[in-house]
Design a protein around this motif. Structure first.
Motif, PDB file in Angstrom:
ATOM      1  N   VAL A 244       0.932  -1.277   0.016  1.00 37.97           N
ATOM      2  CA  VAL A 244      -0.096   0.163   0.077  1.00 37.97           C
ATOM      3  C   VAL A 244       0.991   1.263  -0.069  1.00 37.97           C
ATOM      4  O   VAL A 244       1.786   1.391   0.948  1.00 37.97           O
ATOM      5  N   ARG A 245       0.678   2.093  -0.956  1.00 37.29           N
ATOM      6  CA  ARG A 245       1.417   3.242  -1.022  1.00 37.29           C
ATOM      7  C   ARG A 245       0.282   4.615  -0.817  1.00 37.29           C
ATOM      8  O   ARG A 245      -0.643   4.586  -1.565  1.00 37.29           O
ATOM      9  N   VAL A 246       0.636   5.189   0.022  1.00 37.88           N
ATOM     10  CA  VAL A 246      -0.096   6.389   0.312  1.00 37.88           C
ATOM     11  C   VAL A 246       0.586   7.860   0.159  1.00 37.88           C
ATOM     12  O   VAL A 246       1.614   7.837   0.609  1.00 37.88           O
ATOM     13  N   GLY A 247      -0.205   8.739  -0.362  1.00 38.47           N
ATOM     14  CA  GLY A 247       0.461  10.300  -0.479  1.00 38.47           C
ATOM     15  C   GLY A 247      -0.345  11.292  -0.908  1.00 38.47           C
ATOM     16  O   GLY A 247      -1.625  10.908  -0.980  1.00 38.47           O
ATOM     17  N   HIS A 248       0.203  12.218  -1.317  1.00 39.29           N
ATOM     18  CA  HIS A 248      -0.666  13.305  -1.747  1.00 39.29           C
ATOM     19  C   HIS A 248      -1.294  13.140  -3.300  1.00 39.29           C
ATOM     20  O   HIS A 248      -0.408  12.770  -4.084  1.00 39.29           O
ATOM     21  N   ARG A 249      -2.300  13.493  -3.458  1.00 37.14           N
ATOM     22  CA  ARG A 249      -2.868  13.425  -4.834  1.00 37.14           C
ATOM     23  C   ARG A 249      -3.017  14.903  -5.474  1.00 37.14           C
ATOM     24  O   ARG A 249      -3.997  15.579  -5.047  1.00 37.14           O
TER      25      ARG A 249
END
Length: 409
Positions: A244-249
């Motif tokens: 799972v990769r999470v960040g700003h969109r």
């Protein structure tokens, strides 16, 4: 709920409030000795304050770059009070409550810290001819006084203030520019978690104590800004070891936190794991299937957006349908000879649930088994028996083969 623009306002406020409180001492909160829990009714609520004040002329900044402006955001400031007689704050306070012993005295902020924080956030610049304007002029302020004239308070009052801000004042943002130095941190933590679950954004300062770059309560409460991701398959069963990769969109997407789900298929990401990303706002989540798991089609590794209204995201990984493969041990045989049909070479990524056999080829199911083989004696002539493979999530595929049976003699 808050949009991208409103979150930008909040993020800016955080960036300015934290360095300011490093210069101006943040009130220290002591735990109350009586252990009592205050409710909003224990204080004096005066309802709308300065209701005639207009928000349309606050400040000169252009807040029309998105679908929501600062004028449509309500921020509750939990502090020593707000003196909105200050020219920069006139007309900004739309609701207030005093949860201290000073309720009913008419005093608004003897200590001055709450007024200072409110000015950094929402000051119009009136007193300086527009030279010193807050980061979000135009927001509506809710004055929730939880700290006494000396700048101290207790956990119960702060927790009750959080509850009032969200439940009674319907605040979009709860601002806690204070340092909790007591031992009853759980009471505040529970209220922060409740506020976040209710849809509010909770912003907390880093505090005054500790070594450089350390953070104190309530800034350490993970519920203030966390994102929970659960990865499941089409049977709603957990998928461990998914990446799972999470960040700003945004216009130029960048993903800044990568981790694998645990045995329960879950992953919890805090804002400290994703520097510079407001997890309570639009957030990018990319899920890649585990390398050692079922073969998942390309659409499974997908990018979804989590908004401030949904901080728990469930991602369903889809498996491709089965590919049935049927063969027989004989393609030509004499009347009365049994034949074995074999479907063991079928590719079933999700796992086999059952095999449905049409041995005479008339289009209807004659038998259902859990085994990949079946044995029968075909009738004279040519036939096309088939098998329908059903996988564990209900997807199917059918294959057939040809058999010829001749009469004896």
């Amino acid at each position: 709920m808050l949009s991208t623009r409103s979150l930008l306002v909040v993020a800016t406020a955080v960036a300015l409030v934290v360095p300011v409180v490093a210069l101006v001492a943040v009130p220290v909160v002591d735990v109350g000795t009586d252990g009592s829990t205050l409710s909003p009714t224990d204080g004096e609520s005066t309802g709308d304050a300065d209701s005639a004040g207009s928000t349309s002329d606050r400040g000169s900044a252009d807040w029309n770059q998105d679908d929501r402006s600062a004028e449509s955001i309500t921020v509750a400031v939990l502090d020593t009070g707000i003196d909105d007689d200050h020219p920069d704050l006139e007309g900004t306070v739309v609701d207030r409550i005093d949860l201290t012993e000073a309720a009913g005295s008419g005093e608004r902020d003897e200590y001055g810290h709450g007024t200072h924080v409110a000015g950094v956030l929402a000051g119009t610049g009136e007193a300086s001819d527009g030279q010193h304007v807050g980061v979000a002029p135009g927001v509506d302020l809710v004055d929730v006084r939880v700290l006494r004239a000396e700048g101290d308070g207790d956990a119960d009052r702060i927790a009750s203030g959080i509850e009032y801000a969200v439940d009674d004042a319907d605040a979009d943002v709860v601002l806690l520019s204070l340092d909790f130095g007591g031992t009853d941190e759980e009471r505040i933590a529970e209220s922060i978690a409740w506020a976040v679950d209710s849809g509010a954004v909770v912003v907390a300062s880093a505090g005054n104590d500790g070594e450089p770059r350390t953070i104190g309560t309530p800034g350490t409460e993970p519920e203030a800004k966390r994102l929970d991701v659960r990865v499941v398959d089409e049977r709603n069963e957990s998928v461990p070891n998914a990446t799972v990769r999470v960040g700003h969109r945004g216009e130029h997407e960048h993903l800044t936190a990568t981790a694998e789900t645990g045995s329960d298929g879950a992953l919890s990401v805090g804002e400290d794991d994703v520097p510079g990303v407001a997890l309570s706002g639009p957030t990018s989540v990319v899920v890649e299937p585990p390398a050692d798991g079922p073969h998942v089609d390309e659409s499974a590794g997908r990018n979804v957006t989590v908004t401030g209204e949904n901080r728990t995201e469930t991602v369903v990984l889809e498996t491709p349908p089965p590919e049935a493969a049927l063969s027989s041990n004989r393609e030509w045989l004499l009347e009365g000879t049994p034949v074995t049909l074999e479907a063991g070479d079928s590719d079933v990524p999700a796992g086999v649930a059952e095999y449905r056999w049409d041995v005479d080829g008339d289009g209807s199911t004659d038998r259902v088994t859990n085994e990949s083989t079946t044995r029968y004696t075909p009738d004279t002539g040519e036939s096309e028996p088939s098998v329908t493979v059903v996988d564990a999530v209900g997807k199917t595929d059918t294959d057939s083969t040809s058999i010829r049976v001749d009469q004896v003699g």
